[in-house]
Design an enzyme around this catalytic site. Structure first.
Site, PDB file in Angstrom:
ATOM      1  N   ALA A  66       0.826  -1.207   0.000  1.00 25.47           N
ATOM      2  CA  ALA A  66       0.000   0.000   0.000  1.00 25.47           C
ATOM      3  C   ALA A  66       0.857   1.254   0.000  1.00 25.47           C
ATOM      4  CB  ALA A  66      -0.920  -0.002   1.213  1.00 25.47           C
ATOM      5  N   GLY A 116       0.253  -5.462   0.815  1.00 21.13           N
ATOM      6  CA  GLY A 116      -0.931  -5.547  -0.033  1.00 21.13           C
ATOM      7  C   GLY A 116      -0.651  -6.166  -1.379  1.00 21.13           C
ATOM      8  N   GLU A 119      -1.012  -9.788  -0.696  1.00 24.43           N
ATOM      9  CA  GLU A 119      -2.425 -10.050  -0.415  1.00 24.43           C
ATOM     10  C   GLU A 119      -3.241 -10.099  -1.703  1.00 24.43           C
ATOM     11  OE1 GLU A 119      -3.694  -8.326   3.796  1.00 24.43           O
ATOM     12  OE2 GLU A 119      -2.542  -6.853   2.667  1.00 24.43           O
ATOM     13  N   GLU A 141       3.760  -5.506   7.368  1.00 21.32           N
ATOM     14  CA  GLU A 141       3.048  -4.330   7.893  1.00 21.32           C
ATOM     15  C   GLU A 141       3.317  -4.066   9.377  1.00 21.32           C
ATOM     16  OE1 GLU A 141       0.390  -5.830   4.486  1.00 21.32           O
ATOM     17  OE2 GLU A 141       1.760  -6.673   5.985  1.00 21.32           O
TER      18      GLU A 141
END
Length: 730
Positions: A66, A116, A119, A141
């Site tokens: 992200a 992300g 993910e 993260e």
């Protein structure tokens, strides 16, 4: 769409290429987050599409995760909790739609996939990755005060089991391709460049368009919370998280809760649970402080945010290091990795050769891990020349001295080195304590003399502290920063002072530990409280690591320099007696601890030098936790007050550098976001009030500078003032 390109081939397989324009690396920007649901909807509704391969259009990697600046701004933009949740759910909802679209989806991972980015691939039915040691796969993260919020907390445990997934997520661990396959979340490792071909082959071979957890026969690997074996993961895991974090990091606790609750419900409900805990975590001061310091500020400083404007960019090709000890050899190693020709000089050839041998040892580790080839190893090692001859300095763009912390020795090597340097070349001192302006007196070119303070071990510590002397020029600053960025370190720039910024402020942590020792607190209690604050180790342990004899020598040099103005630090007599008795710290196995035994034990003789006369109440007593909090506050606030003094004196003037320098330089509790963020988030008025109480109780070492009182009276914050000044200058 701006960030994704869709090409459907004759077999009906849509190749979706992820390529954020104008960026060197793909990240999940607000624009990307907006477009993912759009192409997911097309995949789901377009009958011409029979299957999907998702890949990256960038050579740099698949996706680095992200864009935290974008994400935090979007979710914390002053809206309601529901609005923050809705913003957080967008990605999770889209990825859930992707994995239930009824068509086989494969990820062709052709570069690193972190956070992300990984993910996104976990929501695909099949994952193929290129066989390259440079590729990293993981969910890091937790390192910035968050946890995976794009389905990672729910999909990874369902793929590899709760225990393995929790370990990977709480450590922020990265996997190489074959390790990821062995762990169970990558299906196939293929030669680099064939990822898309392999992904299409899986689809053509009848790839199944159903995730394991959507199959009625699915069983969670290792069992869930109500399984007799699976429940142990949560009982033990809860204790382990407490041991590792001391309750300082909400992200770790909320991660465990999201996994625990999510494993008991179907995936749709599990993802909503994850999103709720993710937003809750994102809104904590710990997450906001860590994101700002460890991600946003670090990015800015790594891009040269404090480099003087108007000075042409330089590219150092040849750098000499004077002193081939562990520090000098470490500097030589990072230079060689950056492609810089390196001259490593010491007093004897044997000493210089030992330094190069250390470089070779570090390079062999990279070779054994597959990070470099044998040819690359040979070339990097050959780029380092070990010698005693100062003639080799000729042609160097920069010289860095890393000799003993002795003013006379440094003056001698400065004169010898400068005699070989051409105009415009820079001389840098790696001193950790001696004022740069004083050392520059030995230089015939003080405008090109600068402090370049590395941290040990150089190959692992990412910070470099740049210290400006009174006459250091703008060109010298710019060239030094160009060098630091080339060797892939993070720079901070500070003004001259005894101990500069990092050593000066770090020493207060050690000294407050010594003050507690003198007061009669037990050594084990002091160090355990130190760890509870979030520091990497306790003050006595860290004093041993730094070396007691170094503290002793610095104290003697400072006493000589300051004369009658010198005031001995807390516990100076204890340290002096230990050093004079042959106890130098961890390096000779004899310090506050005896290191011959495993695990280390507290030196029994310490009880004679500093008898234990006080402690804290037992846990059943009502005042016990308040007593612990008082000691924790002393250790953290002592450092923060010194940072504020540095600010008032002009040693440092950028909150980004102050915070990141503290965390990366001496391990200041990362959960705080750094000492300036700690002061800002506490509130200046409250911080001053607490320090006034500590001053009345323990002495003037907690006395705040007038600057803080003035800011508190005006309702100001450090970051508020800094951001206001930036806007005014724009």
């Amino acid at each position: 769409m701006e960030n994704f390109k869709i090409d459907v081939d004759a077999d009906g397989i849509a190749l979706i290429t992820f390529d954020v324009p104008g960026r060197s690396m793909n990240t999940l920007t607000s624009g990307v987050m907006k477009e993912i649901p759009e192409w997911v909807e097309r995949v789901k509704t377009d009958d011409a599409i029979k299957g999907v391969v998702l890949t990256s259009g960038k050579a740099s990697g698949f996706c680095a995760g992200a864009d935290l600046g974008d994400m935090a701004g979007g979710m914390l933009a002053g809206g309601s909790l529901q609005e923050a949740y809705d913003a957080g759910w967008k990605l999770n909802g889209a990825l859930r739609a992707l994995e239930t679209c009824g068509k086989p989806v494969a990820a062709a991972i052709n570069g690193l996939a972190l956070g992300g980015g990984l993910e996104l691939t976990l929501a695909c039915h099949y994952r193929v990755v290129g066989d390259s040691p440079k590729i990293q796969l993981g969910l890091p993260e937790i390192k910035v005060g968050l946890f995976p919020g794009g389905g990672g907390t729910q999909r990874l445990p369902r793929l590899i089991g709760v225990q393995a997934a929790m370990m990977a997520m709480t450590e922020g661990k990265s996997f190489r391709p074959n390790d990821a396959k062995g762990a169970g979340f990558i299906h196939e490792v293929v030669p680099v460049g064939t990822e898309v071909e392999a992904a299409k082959a899986w689809i053509k071979g009848g790839g199944k368009a159903v995730q394991p957890w959507d199959d009625k026969s699915f069983k969670l690997p290792g069992g869930g919370p109500y399984h007799p074996v699976g429940v142990q993961n949560f009982i033990v895991g809860n204790a382990m998280i407490r041991k590792q974090t001391y309750g300082n990091y909400p992200a770790a606790t909320n991660l465990m809760s999201a996994v625990y609750e999510g494993m008991q419900v179907p995936m749709d409900a599990a993802l909503r649970i994850e999103t709720r805990y993710f937003i809750k975590t994102l809104m904590t001061p710990q997450a906001q402080g860590m994101i700002r310091s460890l991600f946003l500020s670090k990015q800015e400083l790594d891009k040269g945010a404090v480099r003087p404007a108007g000075v042409p960019k330089s590219d150092p090709k040849k750098v000499t290091v004077l002193g081939a000890g562990m520090m000098g050899a470490g500097i030589a190693y990072v230079q060689a990795l950056a492609g810089i020709e390196t001259i490593l000089i010491d007093q004897t050839q044997d000493a210089a050769d030992k330094g190069k041998a250390h470089v070779e040892e570090l390079l062999k580790k990279r070779l054994s891990r597959g990070q470099i080839t044998q040819d690359k190893f040979d070339a990097l090692l050959a780029s380092v020349t070990a010698t005693t001859d100062y003639e080799h300095i000729k042609g160097s763009d920069l010289v860095i001295e890393a000799v003993f912390e002795n003013r006379e020795i440094k003056a001698e090597v400065t004169k010898r080195a400068e005699a070989q340097l051409e105009p415009g070349a820079i001389f840098g001192s790696n001193t950790s304590t001696l004022p740069i302006t004083g050392l520059a007196e030995a230089s015939v070119r003080p405008e090109d003399f600068i402090g370049i303070h590395f941290f040990s071990p150089v190959d692992k510590m990412m910070l470099v502290e740049v210290i400006l002397g009174e006459r250091t020029g703008q060109a010298a600053i710019a060239k030094t920063l160009d060098y630091i960025l080339k060797i892939k370190k993070t720079p901070i720039v500070v003004n001259d002072s005894r101990g500069f910024y990092t050593s000066r402020c770090f020493s207060t942590f050690l000294m407050e530990g010594m003050a507690m020792l003198e007061e009669g607190y037990a050594p084990a209690l002091i160090d355990n409280i130190g760890r509870m604050t979030g520091m990497p180790r306790g003050p006595l342990e860290m004093h041993d690591d730094v070396a007691l004899d170094l503290s002793y020598k610095i104290a003697k040099q400072t006493a000589l320099d300051l004369g009658d103005a010198y005031t001995p630090a807390e516990g100076a007599d204890i340290v002096a007696k230990m050093v004079e008795g042959g106890r130098f710290g961890r390096k000779n196995g004899l310090g506050f601890y005896d290191y011959a035994s495993k695990p280390k034990t507290i030196w029994p003789g310490l009880a004679e030098l500093a008898p234990t006369t006080k402690g804290i109440d037992g846990p059943e007593e009502p005042g016990a936790f308040a007593q612990i909090d008082e000691l924790k506050t002393r250790l953290l606030y002592r450092q923060a007050v010194e940072v504020a003094r540095c600010w008032e004196e002009g040693v440092i003037d950028d909150p980004r550098e102050a915070d990141l320098g503290a965390i990366l330089g001496w391990g200041f509790a990362p959960w705080t976001g750094g000492p300036i963020t700690l002061i800002d988030q506490t509130g200046l008025a409250r911080f001053v009030e607490t320090c006034d109480r500590l001053t009345a109780t323990y002495g003037d070492r907690f006395k705040v500078p007038q600057l803080l009182r003035d800011m508190a009276a005006k309702g100001e914050t450090f970051y508020g003032n800094f951001e206001g000044a930036q806007k005014a200058a724009a």
